[in-house]
Enzyme design. Structure first.
Site, mmCIF file in Angstrom:
data_model
loop_
_atom_site.group_PDB
_atom_site.id
_atom_site.type_symbol
_atom_site.label_atom_id
_atom_site.label_comp_id
_atom_site.label_asym_id
_atom_site.label_seq_id
_atom_site.Cartn_x
_atom_site.Cartn_y
_atom_site.Cartn_z
ATOM 1 N N LYS A 271 -5.375 -5.831 9.140
ATOM 2 C CA LYS A 271 -5.086 -4.438 8.794
ATOM 3 C C LYS A 271 -6.320 -3.800 8.163
ATOM 4 C CE LYS A 271 -2.434 -1.693 5.434
ATOM 5 N NZ LYS A 271 -1.486 -1.753 4.308
ATOM 6 N N ASP A 276 -5.919 4.349 1.616
ATOM 7 C CA ASP A 276 -4.498 4.657 1.805
ATOM 8 C C ASP A 276 -4.009 5.587 0.700
ATOM 9 O OD1 ASP A 276 -1.871 4.747 2.540
ATOM 10 O OD2 ASP A 276 -1.367 2.773 1.706
ATOM 11 N N LYS A 283 0.953 8.714 -2.662
ATOM 12 C CA LYS A 283 1.087 7.748 -3.744
ATOM 13 C C LYS A 283 0.884 8.426 -5.098
ATOM 14 C CE LYS A 283 -0.731 3.737 -1.206
ATOM 15 N NZ LYS A 283 0.382 2.797 -1.416
ATOM 16 N N ASP A 294 -7.152 -1.527 0.733
ATOM 17 C CA ASP A 294 -6.106 -1.670 1.738
ATOM 18 C C ASP A 294 -6.656 -2.125 3.088
ATOM 19 O OD1 ASP A 294 -3.388 -1.730 2.108
ATOM 20 O OD2 ASP A 294 -3.238 0.336 2.805
ATOM 21 N N ASP A 353 3.791 6.161 3.865
ATOM 22 C CA ASP A 353 3.064 5.168 3.094
ATOM 23 C C ASP A 353 3.347 3.750 3.585
ATOM 24 O OD1 ASP A 353 1.326 4.254 1.158
ATOM 25 O OD2 ASP A 353 2.852 4.153 -0.414
ATOM 26 N N GLU A 355 2.359 2.513 6.358
ATOM 27 C CA GLU A 355 1.489 2.783 7.509
ATOM 28 C C GLU A 355 0.867 1.524 8.102
ATOM 29 O OE1 GLU A 355 -1.281 1.447 4.875
ATOM 30 O OE2 GLU A 355 0.353 2.825 4.408
ATOM 31 N N ARG A 357 2.088 -1.363 8.907
ATOM 32 C CA ARG A 357 2.861 -1.916 10.025
ATOM 33 C C ARG A 357 2.737 -1.052 11.277
ATOM 34 N NH1 ARG A 357 8.003 -1.537 6.239
ATOM 35 N NH2 ARG A 357 6.274 -1.755 4.788
#
EC number: 3.4.11.1
Length: 503
Positions: A271, A276, A283, A294, A353, A355, A357
Protein backbone atom coordinates in the site's frame (compact mmCIF):
# COMPACT_ATOMS: atom_id res chain seq x y z
CA UNK A 1 30.49 0.77 8.08
CA UNK A 2 32.78 -2.08 7.14
CA UNK A 3 31.81 -5.36 8.82
CA UNK A 4 34.09 -8.39 8.77
CA UNK A 5 34.28 -11.91 10.17
CA UNK A 6 37.47 -12.85 11.97
CA UNK A 7 38.73 -15.82 13.90
CA UNK A 8 41.52 -16.35 16.37
CA UNK A 9 44.69 -18.11 15.27
CA UNK A 10 44.68 -21.76 16.24
CA UNK A 11 48.32 -22.05 17.34
CA UNK A 12 48.29 -19.73 20.35
CA UNK A 13 46.19 -20.01 23.47
CA UNK A 14 42.76 -18.36 23.39
CA UNK A 15 43.82 -15.90 26.06
CA UNK A 16 46.90 -14.86 24.11
CA UNK A 17 44.84 -14.44 20.96
CA UNK A 18 42.26 -12.17 22.54
CA UNK A 19 44.80 -9.99 24.25
CA UNK A 20 46.78 -9.51 21.04
CA UNK A 21 43.80 -8.15 19.06
CA UNK A 22 44.78 -4.59 18.13
CA UNK A 23 41.61 -2.52 18.10
CA UNK A 24 40.15 0.68 19.49
CA UNK A 25 37.75 -1.40 21.57
CA UNK A 26 37.00 -5.05 22.23
CA UNK A 27 33.48 -5.95 23.40
CA UNK A 28 32.96 -8.88 25.76
CA UNK A 29 30.12 -10.03 27.98
CA UNK A 30 29.68 -10.22 31.75
CA UNK A 31 26.85 -11.54 33.88
CA UNK A 32 25.10 -10.85 37.12
CA UNK A 33 26.48 -12.44 40.29
CA UNK A 34 29.96 -11.32 39.18
CA UNK A 35 30.33 -13.97 36.47
CA UNK A 36 32.39 -13.49 33.31
CA UNK A 37 31.93 -14.80 29.82
CA UNK A 38 34.73 -16.96 28.44
CA UNK A 39 36.11 -14.01 26.42
CA UNK A 40 35.96 -11.68 29.43
CA UNK A 41 37.79 -14.25 31.56
CA UNK A 42 40.59 -14.43 28.99
CA UNK A 43 41.08 -10.65 29.19
CA UNK A 44 40.97 -10.63 32.98
CA UNK A 45 44.66 -11.42 33.46
CA UNK A 46 45.22 -8.90 36.23
CA UNK A 47 41.69 -8.89 37.59
CA UNK A 48 40.53 -5.55 36.19
CA UNK A 49 37.22 -6.97 34.98
CA UNK A 50 36.65 -8.83 38.23
CA UNK A 51 37.30 -5.60 40.12
CA UNK A 52 34.74 -3.71 38.03
CA UNK A 53 32.07 -6.30 38.83
CA UNK A 54 32.91 -6.57 42.52
CA UNK A 55 32.88 -2.80 42.96
CA UNK A 56 29.45 -2.55 41.35
CA UNK A 57 30.66 -0.39 38.44
CA UNK A 58 28.66 -2.73 36.21
CA UNK A 59 25.83 -4.96 37.41
CA UNK A 60 25.85 -7.50 34.61
CA UNK A 61 22.14 -6.94 34.03
CA UNK A 62 21.11 -7.22 30.39
CA UNK A 63 22.08 -4.07 28.52
CA UNK A 64 24.33 -2.58 31.20
CA UNK A 65 27.70 -1.35 29.89
CA UNK A 66 31.04 -0.19 31.25
CA UNK A 67 34.09 1.06 29.35
CA UNK A 68 37.51 0.13 30.73
CA UNK A 69 40.64 1.96 29.57
CA UNK A 70 44.35 1.46 30.01
CA UNK A 71 44.22 -2.27 30.76
CA UNK A 72 47.77 -3.65 30.67
CA UNK A 73 48.65 -6.87 28.82
CA UNK A 74 45.84 -6.20 26.33
CA UNK A 75 46.48 -4.66 22.91
CA UNK A 76 42.95 -3.21 22.68
CA UNK A 77 42.82 0.46 23.68
CA UNK A 78 39.56 -0.16 25.54
CA UNK A 79 37.40 -3.02 26.74
CA UNK A 80 33.64 -2.54 26.66
CA UNK A 81 31.85 -4.80 29.12
CA UNK A 82 28.21 -5.53 28.26
CA UNK A 83 25.75 -7.14 30.63
CA UNK A 84 24.10 -10.35 29.39
CA UNK A 85 21.79 -11.22 32.29
CA UNK A 86 21.96 -13.74 35.09
CA UNK A 87 22.78 -17.07 33.44
CA UNK A 88 26.11 -17.63 31.66
CA UNK A 89 24.89 -20.99 30.35
CA UNK A 90 21.73 -19.59 28.74
CA UNK A 91 22.01 -16.12 27.23
CA UNK A 92 18.47 -15.08 26.28
CA UNK A 93 17.70 -13.39 22.99
CA UNK A 94 16.22 -10.41 24.84
CA UNK A 95 19.41 -9.97 26.87
CA UNK A 96 21.60 -10.30 23.77
CA UNK A 97 19.61 -7.76 21.75
CA UNK A 98 19.67 -5.30 24.65
CA UNK A 99 23.42 -5.78 24.99
CA UNK A 100 24.32 -5.25 21.32
CA UNK A 101 21.94 -2.29 20.96
CA UNK A 102 23.41 -0.48 23.98
CA UNK A 103 26.93 -1.37 22.89
CA UNK A 104 26.31 0.03 19.41
CA UNK A 105 24.84 3.26 20.78
CA UNK A 106 27.74 3.73 23.18
CA UNK A 107 30.42 2.87 20.64
CA UNK A 108 28.98 5.33 18.13
CA UNK A 109 30.55 8.11 20.20
CA UNK A 110 33.88 6.33 20.57
CA UNK A 111 37.00 8.22 19.59
CA UNK A 112 38.45 5.20 17.81
CA UNK A 113 37.42 3.91 14.41
CA UNK A 114 37.23 0.15 14.85
CA UNK A 115 35.75 -2.34 17.30
CA UNK A 116 35.92 -6.09 17.79
CA UNK A 117 33.09 -8.15 19.26
CA UNK A 118 33.56 -11.49 21.03
CA UNK A 119 30.13 -12.46 22.35
CA UNK A 120 28.74 -15.83 23.48
CA UNK A 121 26.03 -17.85 21.70
CA UNK A 122 22.34 -17.28 22.42
CA UNK A 123 19.99 -19.96 23.66
CA UNK A 124 17.72 -21.23 20.89
CA UNK A 125 19.34 -19.05 18.20
CA UNK A 126 21.99 -19.85 15.62
CA UNK A 127 25.10 -17.91 14.63
CA UNK A 128 23.31 -16.23 11.72
CA UNK A 129 20.78 -14.71 14.11
CA UNK A 130 23.44 -13.34 16.47
CA UNK A 131 25.35 -11.75 13.59
CA UNK A 132 22.14 -10.23 12.22
CA UNK A 133 21.38 -8.54 15.55
CA UNK A 134 24.85 -6.98 15.62
CA UNK A 135 24.56 -5.61 12.08
CA UNK A 136 21.05 -4.24 12.62
CA UNK A 137 22.04 -2.66 15.95
CA UNK A 138 25.04 -0.85 14.49
CA UNK A 139 23.06 0.33 11.45
CA UNK A 140 20.36 1.66 13.79
CA UNK A 141 22.94 3.44 15.96
CA UNK A 142 24.23 5.53 13.03
CA UNK A 143 20.90 6.03 11.23
CA UNK A 144 20.26 9.74 10.72
CA UNK A 145 17.00 11.68 10.44
CA UNK A 146 18.37 15.17 9.82
CA UNK A 147 18.33 15.16 6.00
CA UNK A 148 15.96 18.14 5.88
CA UNK A 149 17.55 20.23 8.66
CA UNK A 150 19.37 23.40 7.57
CA UNK A 151 21.95 22.73 10.28
CA UNK A 152 22.82 19.07 10.59
CA UNK A 153 23.06 17.40 13.97
CA UNK A 154 26.56 17.02 15.39
CA UNK A 155 28.17 13.94 13.88
CA UNK A 156 29.91 11.70 16.42
CA UNK A 157 33.17 9.97 15.59
CA UNK A 158 31.37 7.01 14.06
CA UNK A 159 32.90 3.56 14.14
CA UNK A 160 34.14 2.64 10.67
CA UNK A 161 35.13 -1.02 11.10
CA UNK A 162 33.39 -3.76 13.07
CA UNK A 163 34.99 -7.19 13.39
CA UNK A 164 32.88 -10.09 14.66
CA UNK A 165 34.97 -12.95 16.03
CA UNK A 166 33.75 -16.53 15.57
CA UNK A 167 35.16 -20.02 15.90
CA UNK A 168 37.43 -21.33 13.15
CA UNK A 169 34.82 -23.90 12.10
CA UNK A 170 32.13 -21.20 11.77
CA UNK A 171 33.85 -18.79 9.37
CA UNK A 172 32.13 -19.80 6.13
CA UNK A 173 28.66 -19.82 7.64
CA UNK A 174 29.39 -16.51 9.38
CA UNK A 175 30.49 -14.81 6.17
CA UNK A 176 27.28 -15.85 4.41
CA UNK A 177 25.22 -14.69 7.39
CA UNK A 178 27.08 -11.37 7.45
CA UNK A 179 26.42 -10.66 3.76
CA UNK A 180 22.74 -11.47 4.22
CA UNK A 181 22.54 -9.35 7.38
CA UNK A 182 24.09 -6.33 5.66
CA UNK A 183 21.62 -6.66 2.78
CA UNK A 184 18.72 -6.88 5.23
CA UNK A 185 19.94 -3.85 7.19
CA UNK A 186 20.29 -1.87 3.96
CA UNK A 187 16.73 -2.80 3.01
CA UNK A 188 15.44 -1.71 6.42
CA UNK A 189 17.35 1.55 6.11
CA UNK A 190 15.71 2.32 2.75
CA UNK A 191 12.30 1.60 4.25
CA UNK A 192 12.99 3.95 7.16
CA UNK A 193 14.30 6.70 4.91
CA UNK A 194 11.19 6.53 2.71
CA UNK A 195 8.87 6.44 5.72
CA UNK A 196 10.46 9.41 7.46
CA UNK A 197 10.52 11.51 4.30
CA UNK A 198 7.78 14.19 4.27
CA UNK A 199 4.95 13.77 1.81
CA UNK A 200 6.03 16.77 -0.28
CA UNK A 201 9.25 14.82 -1.00
CA UNK A 202 8.08 11.20 -0.87
CA UNK A 203 5.43 11.43 -3.59
CA UNK A 204 4.17 8.59 -5.78
CA UNK A 205 6.71 9.75 -8.37
CA UNK A 206 9.49 9.44 -5.78
CA UNK A 207 8.46 5.86 -4.97
CA UNK A 208 8.46 5.10 -8.69
CA UNK A 209 11.94 6.57 -9.08
CA UNK A 210 13.14 4.57 -6.07
CA UNK A 211 11.88 1.38 -7.73
CA UNK A 212 13.74 2.34 -10.90
CA UNK A 213 16.97 2.87 -8.94
CA UNK A 214 16.60 -0.54 -7.28
CA UNK A 215 15.98 -2.11 -10.68
CA UNK A 216 19.06 -0.45 -12.18
CA UNK A 217 21.35 -1.35 -9.28
CA UNK A 218 20.26 -4.97 -8.89
CA UNK A 219 19.32 -5.83 -12.49
CA UNK A 220 15.58 -6.11 -12.01
CA UNK A 221 12.81 -5.30 -14.47
CA UNK A 222 10.55 -2.36 -13.64
CA UNK A 223 7.40 -0.88 -15.13
CA UNK A 224 5.57 2.23 -13.93
CA UNK A 225 2.02 2.64 -15.19
CA UNK A 226 0.69 6.19 -15.52
CA UNK A 227 -2.89 7.42 -15.13
CA UNK A 228 -3.97 6.63 -18.71
CA UNK A 229 -2.64 3.08 -18.46
CA UNK A 230 -4.33 2.65 -15.09
CA UNK A 231 -7.59 3.89 -16.61
CA UNK A 232 -7.22 1.45 -19.51
CA UNK A 233 -6.98 -1.39 -16.99
CA UNK A 234 -10.23 -0.16 -15.40
CA UNK A 235 -8.69 0.23 -11.98
CA UNK A 236 -11.46 2.59 -10.97
CA UNK A 237 -11.21 1.70 -7.30
CA UNK A 238 -7.56 2.77 -7.21
CA UNK A 239 -8.28 5.91 -9.23
CA UNK A 240 -11.16 6.90 -6.95
CA UNK A 241 -8.68 7.49 -4.12
CA UNK A 242 -6.50 9.80 -6.21
CA UNK A 243 -9.46 11.81 -7.57
CA UNK A 244 -9.00 14.67 -5.10
CA UNK A 245 -5.28 15.37 -5.60
CA UNK A 246 -3.16 16.97 -8.31
CA UNK A 247 -0.34 14.51 -7.57
CA UNK A 248 -0.45 11.83 -10.31
CA UNK A 249 -0.94 8.21 -9.22
CA UNK A 250 1.59 5.54 -10.14
CA UNK A 251 1.28 1.78 -10.41
CA UNK A 252 4.70 0.21 -9.92
CA UNK A 253 5.69 -3.34 -10.93
CA UNK A 254 9.22 -4.43 -9.93
CA UNK A 255 10.48 -7.91 -10.82
CA UNK A 256 13.33 -9.86 -9.24
CA UNK A 257 13.49 -13.06 -11.31
CA UNK A 258 16.22 -14.92 -9.47
CA UNK A 259 14.61 -18.36 -9.68
CA UNK A 260 13.97 -20.73 -12.56
CA UNK A 261 12.11 -19.31 -15.54
CA UNK A 262 9.05 -21.49 -15.03
CA UNK A 263 8.83 -21.07 -11.26
CA UNK A 264 5.71 -19.25 -10.09
CA UNK A 265 6.65 -15.99 -8.36
CA UNK A 266 5.85 -14.76 -4.89
CA UNK A 267 4.05 -11.43 -5.27
CA UNK A 268 4.35 -8.68 -2.66
CA UNK A 269 1.71 -5.93 -2.82
CA UNK A 270 2.46 -2.74 -0.88
CA UNK A 271 0.00 0.00 0.00
CA UNK A 272 1.50 3.30 -1.14
CA UNK A 273 -0.65 6.15 0.18
CA UNK A 274 2.05 8.82 0.41
CA UNK A 275 -0.26 11.06 2.42
CA UNK A 276 -3.65 10.18 3.87
CA UNK A 277 -5.79 13.14 4.87
CA UNK A 278 -8.83 10.86 4.98
CA UNK A 279 -10.26 12.57 1.91
CA UNK A 280 -13.76 13.99 2.34
CA UNK A 281 -13.98 11.88 5.53
CA UNK A 282 -11.26 14.14 6.89
CA UNK A 283 -9.10 12.89 9.75
CA UNK A 284 -8.71 14.88 12.98
CA UNK A 285 -5.85 17.37 12.80
CA UNK A 286 -3.91 16.01 15.79
CA UNK A 287 -1.28 13.56 14.58
CA UNK A 288 -2.22 13.94 10.92
CA UNK A 289 1.44 14.65 10.11
CA UNK A 290 2.08 10.96 10.77
CA UNK A 291 -0.07 10.06 7.80
CA UNK A 292 3.08 10.41 5.70
CA UNK A 293 3.74 6.90 7.07
CA UNK A 294 0.70 5.51 5.26
CA UNK A 295 3.02 4.32 2.50
CA UNK A 296 4.67 1.93 4.99
CA UNK A 297 3.53 -1.10 3.02
CA UNK A 298 5.09 0.23 -0.18
CA UNK A 299 8.24 1.25 1.69
CA UNK A 300 8.65 -2.17 3.27
CA UNK A 301 8.12 -3.93 -0.05
CA UNK A 302 10.75 -1.74 -1.72
CA UNK A 303 13.11 -2.35 1.20
CA UNK A 304 12.55 -6.10 0.89
CA UNK A 305 13.20 -6.00 -2.85
CA UNK A 306 16.43 -4.09 -2.23
CA UNK A 307 17.50 -6.68 0.36
CA UNK A 308 16.86 -9.72 -1.83
CA UNK A 309 18.43 -7.96 -4.81
CA UNK A 310 21.65 -7.43 -2.86
CA UNK A 311 21.51 -11.06 -1.70
CA UNK A 312 20.95 -12.23 -5.30
CA UNK A 313 18.21 -14.44 -3.86
CA UNK A 314 17.39 -17.43 -6.06
CA UNK A 315 13.66 -16.87 -6.12
CA UNK A 316 11.18 -15.13 -8.40
CA UNK A 317 9.62 -12.20 -6.55
CA UNK A 318 7.38 -9.50 -8.00
CA UNK A 319 6.49 -6.30 -6.17
CA UNK A 320 3.28 -4.45 -7.01
CA UNK A 321 2.82 -0.98 -5.54
CA UNK A 322 -0.29 1.15 -6.17
CA UNK A 323 0.61 4.62 -4.93
CA UNK A 324 -1.21 7.94 -4.69
CA UNK A 325 -2.34 10.62 -2.23
CA UNK A 326 -5.75 10.71 -0.54
CA UNK A 327 -6.81 14.36 -0.45
CA UNK A 328 -10.11 16.32 -0.23
CA UNK A 329 -11.15 18.67 -3.02
CA UNK A 330 -14.06 19.45 -5.31
CA UNK A 331 -13.13 16.47 -7.46
CA UNK A 332 -12.61 14.03 -4.60
CA UNK A 333 -14.63 10.86 -4.21
CA UNK A 334 -17.54 11.31 -1.77
CA UNK A 335 -19.05 9.04 0.86
CA UNK A 336 -21.96 7.26 -0.81
CA UNK A 337 -20.28 7.10 -4.24
CA UNK A 338 -20.24 3.74 -5.99
CA UNK A 339 -17.27 2.68 -8.10
CA UNK A 340 -16.46 -0.41 -10.15
CA UNK A 341 -13.19 -2.18 -9.38
CA UNK A 342 -10.89 -3.85 -11.91
CA UNK A 343 -12.47 -7.18 -10.94
CA UNK A 344 -15.93 -5.90 -11.94
CA UNK A 345 -17.19 -5.88 -8.36
CA UNK A 346 -18.92 -2.66 -7.34
CA UNK A 347 -18.03 -0.90 -4.11
CA UNK A 348 -20.08 1.57 -2.08
CA UNK A 349 -17.68 4.01 -0.46
CA UNK A 350 -19.11 4.75 2.96
CA UNK A 351 -15.93 6.31 4.27
CA UNK A 352 -13.17 7.79 2.10
CA UNK A 353 -10.68 7.27 4.93
CA UNK A 354 -10.90 3.52 4.29
CA UNK A 355 -8.88 4.10 1.13
CA UNK A 356 -6.05 1.57 1.46
CA UNK A 357 -8.30 -1.35 0.64
CA UNK A 358 -9.57 0.54 -2.41
CA UNK A 359 -6.13 0.80 -3.99
CA UNK A 360 -5.09 -2.69 -2.88
CA UNK A 361 -8.11 -4.49 -4.31
CA UNK A 362 -7.22 -3.47 -7.87
CA UNK A 363 -3.57 -4.39 -7.29
CA UNK A 364 -4.66 -7.81 -5.98
CA UNK A 365 -6.73 -8.34 -9.11
CA UNK A 366 -3.76 -7.30 -11.26
CA UNK A 367 -1.60 -9.91 -9.46
CA UNK A 368 -3.67 -12.73 -11.03
CA UNK A 369 -1.82 -12.35 -14.34
CA UNK A 370 1.41 -13.62 -12.79
CA UNK A 371 -0.13 -16.96 -11.72
CA UNK A 372 1.62 -16.52 -8.37
CA UNK A 373 2.78 -19.14 -5.92
CA UNK A 374 1.56 -16.80 -3.20
CA UNK A 375 0.52 -13.17 -2.80
CA UNK A 376 1.19 -11.18 0.36
CA UNK A 377 -0.20 -7.69 0.70
CA UNK A 378 1.39 -5.34 3.21
CA UNK A 379 -0.45 -2.28 4.46
CA UNK A 380 -0.83 0.25 7.25
CA UNK A 381 -4.49 -0.59 6.87
CA UNK A 382 -6.38 -0.04 10.13
CA UNK A 383 -6.13 1.72 13.46
CA UNK A 384 -8.12 -1.22 14.80
CA UNK A 385 -5.06 -3.47 14.58
CA UNK A 386 -3.31 -1.18 17.09
CA UNK A 387 -6.24 -1.64 19.47
CA UNK A 388 -5.93 -5.41 19.00
CA UNK A 389 -2.16 -5.93 19.02
CA UNK A 390 -0.56 -2.66 20.09
CA UNK A 391 2.73 -1.58 18.58
CA UNK A 392 4.54 -4.89 18.98
CA UNK A 393 2.94 -7.35 16.61
CA UNK A 394 1.84 -7.38 12.97
CA UNK A 395 -1.67 -8.63 12.22
CA UNK A 396 -1.73 -11.64 9.87
CA UNK A 397 -4.83 -12.73 7.97
CA UNK A 398 -5.40 -15.62 5.55
CA UNK A 399 -8.19 -17.97 4.60
CA UNK A 400 -8.63 -20.98 6.86
CA UNK A 401 -7.73 -24.07 4.83
CA UNK A 402 -4.71 -26.34 4.51
CA UNK A 403 -2.92 -24.27 1.83
CA UNK A 404 -3.40 -20.97 3.61
CA UNK A 405 -2.57 -22.46 7.00
CA UNK A 406 0.81 -23.47 5.52
CA UNK A 407 1.43 -19.94 4.22
CA UNK A 408 0.44 -18.44 7.57
CA UNK A 409 2.82 -20.78 9.39
CA UNK A 410 5.67 -19.79 7.05
CA UNK A 411 5.12 -16.13 7.86
CA UNK A 412 4.76 -16.74 11.59
CA UNK A 413 7.99 -18.77 11.63
CA UNK A 414 9.81 -16.09 9.62
CA UNK A 415 8.58 -13.51 12.13
CA UNK A 416 9.95 -15.48 15.05
CA UNK A 417 13.25 -16.11 13.29
CA UNK A 418 13.71 -12.41 12.53
CA UNK A 419 12.35 -10.92 15.77
CA UNK A 420 9.63 -9.25 13.67
CA UNK A 421 6.62 -11.14 14.93
CA UNK A 422 3.06 -11.50 13.67
CA UNK A 423 -0.16 -12.91 15.11
CA UNK A 424 -2.87 -14.59 13.08
CA UNK A 425 -6.43 -13.33 13.37
CA UNK A 426 -9.61 -14.90 11.92
CA UNK A 427 -11.57 -14.02 8.81
CA UNK A 428 -14.74 -15.63 7.44
CA UNK A 429 -18.33 -15.34 6.34
CA UNK A 430 -19.57 -14.15 9.72
CA UNK A 431 -17.48 -11.00 9.34
CA UNK A 432 -18.43 -10.57 5.67
CA UNK A 433 -21.97 -9.87 6.80
CA UNK A 434 -20.76 -6.48 8.05
CA UNK A 435 -19.67 -5.48 4.53
CA UNK A 436 -23.05 -5.90 2.88
CA UNK A 437 -24.43 -2.93 0.94
CA UNK A 438 -27.96 -2.21 -0.27
CA UNK A 439 -26.61 -0.50 -3.38
CA UNK A 440 -23.38 -2.25 -4.41
CA UNK A 441 -21.70 -5.64 -4.22
CA UNK A 442 -19.77 -4.60 -1.13
CA UNK A 443 -19.28 -1.64 1.20
CA UNK A 444 -15.76 -0.43 1.94
CA UNK A 445 -16.22 -0.46 5.72
CA UNK A 446 -17.99 -2.78 8.11
CA UNK A 447 -18.39 -0.58 11.17
CA UNK A 448 -16.15 -0.23 14.23
CA UNK A 449 -16.49 -3.82 15.45
CA UNK A 450 -13.59 -6.05 14.31
CA UNK A 451 -12.36 -3.29 12.01
CA UNK A 452 -9.06 -4.91 11.06
CA UNK A 453 -10.82 -8.22 10.37
CA UNK A 454 -13.52 -6.75 8.12
CA UNK A 455 -10.81 -4.84 6.23
CA UNK A 456 -9.03 -8.14 5.60
CA UNK A 457 -12.33 -9.72 4.57
CA UNK A 458 -12.79 -6.93 2.03
CA UNK A 459 -9.41 -7.70 0.46
CA UNK A 460 -10.02 -11.45 0.54
CA UNK A 461 -12.88 -11.06 -1.97
CA UNK A 462 -10.32 -10.07 -4.62
CA UNK A 463 -7.91 -12.98 -4.04
CA UNK A 464 -9.94 -16.07 -4.88
CA UNK A 465 -7.63 -17.24 -7.70
CA UNK A 466 -4.45 -17.71 -5.66
CA UNK A 467 -2.98 -18.31 -2.21
CA UNK A 468 -2.99 -15.06 -0.27
CA UNK A 469 -2.08 -13.45 3.05
CA UNK A 470 -2.56 -9.93 4.38
CA UNK A 471 -0.23 -8.16 6.84
CA UNK A 472 -1.67 -5.17 8.70
CA UNK A 473 1.39 -3.22 9.86
CA UNK A 474 -0.28 -0.04 11.14
CA UNK A 475 0.98 -0.69 14.67
CA UNK A 476 4.58 -1.64 13.88
CA UNK A 477 5.83 0.36 10.90
CA UNK A 478 6.53 3.59 12.79
CA UNK A 479 6.84 5.00 16.30
CA UNK A 480 5.24 8.18 17.66
CA UNK A 481 6.27 10.62 20.38
CA UNK A 482 9.88 11.42 21.23
CA UNK A 483 11.06 8.33 19.31
CA UNK A 484 9.03 9.27 16.21
CA UNK A 485 10.32 7.51 13.13
CA UNK A 486 9.90 4.55 10.81
CA UNK A 487 11.01 1.18 12.17
CA UNK A 488 11.87 -0.71 8.98
CA UNK A 489 9.33 -3.42 9.80
CA UNK A 490 8.24 -5.83 8.40
CA UNK A 491 11.30 -6.03 6.11
CA UNK A 492 12.97 -8.62 8.41
CA UNK A 493 9.92 -10.90 8.37
CA UNK A 494 9.33 -10.61 4.62
CA UNK A 495 13.00 -11.07 3.73
CA UNK A 496 13.35 -14.07 6.03
CA UNK A 497 10.15 -15.58 4.59
CA UNK A 498 11.59 -15.25 1.06
CA UNK A 499 14.99 -16.59 2.12
CA UNK A 500 13.28 -19.64 3.62
CA UNK A 501 11.33 -20.16 0.41
CA UNK A 502 14.53 -19.94 -1.62
CA UNK A 503 16.10 -22.55 0.66
Amino acid sequence: MDFSIKTLAAKSTAADNLSTIKTACIVVGVFENKKLSSAASQLNKKGAIDSALKSGDISGKAGSTLMLRGITDVNAERILLVGLGDDPTKVSEKAYISAVQNAARGLNNLGGTDVSLVLPPVEGRDLSWTIRQVVIAFHEAVFRTDAHKSKKDAIPANIKKIAIYVGANEVNLAKIALAQSIALANGMELTKELGNMPANFCTPSHLANTAKKIAAEFKMAVEVLERKQIQALKMNSFLSVSAGTVEPPKFIVLKHMGGKVKDAPVVLVGKGITFDSGGISLKPGAGMDEMKYDMGGAGSVLGTMRAIGEMKLKLNVIAIIPTCENMPSGSATRPGDIITSMSGQTIEILNTDAEGRLILCDALTYAERFKPAAVIDVATLTGAIITSLGHHTTGLFTRHDETHDKLAEELLVAGKQSNDVAWRLPIGELYNEQLKSNFADIANIGGPAAGSITAACFLERFTKKYTWAHLDIAGVSWKSGAAKGATGRPVPMLTTFLMNRAG
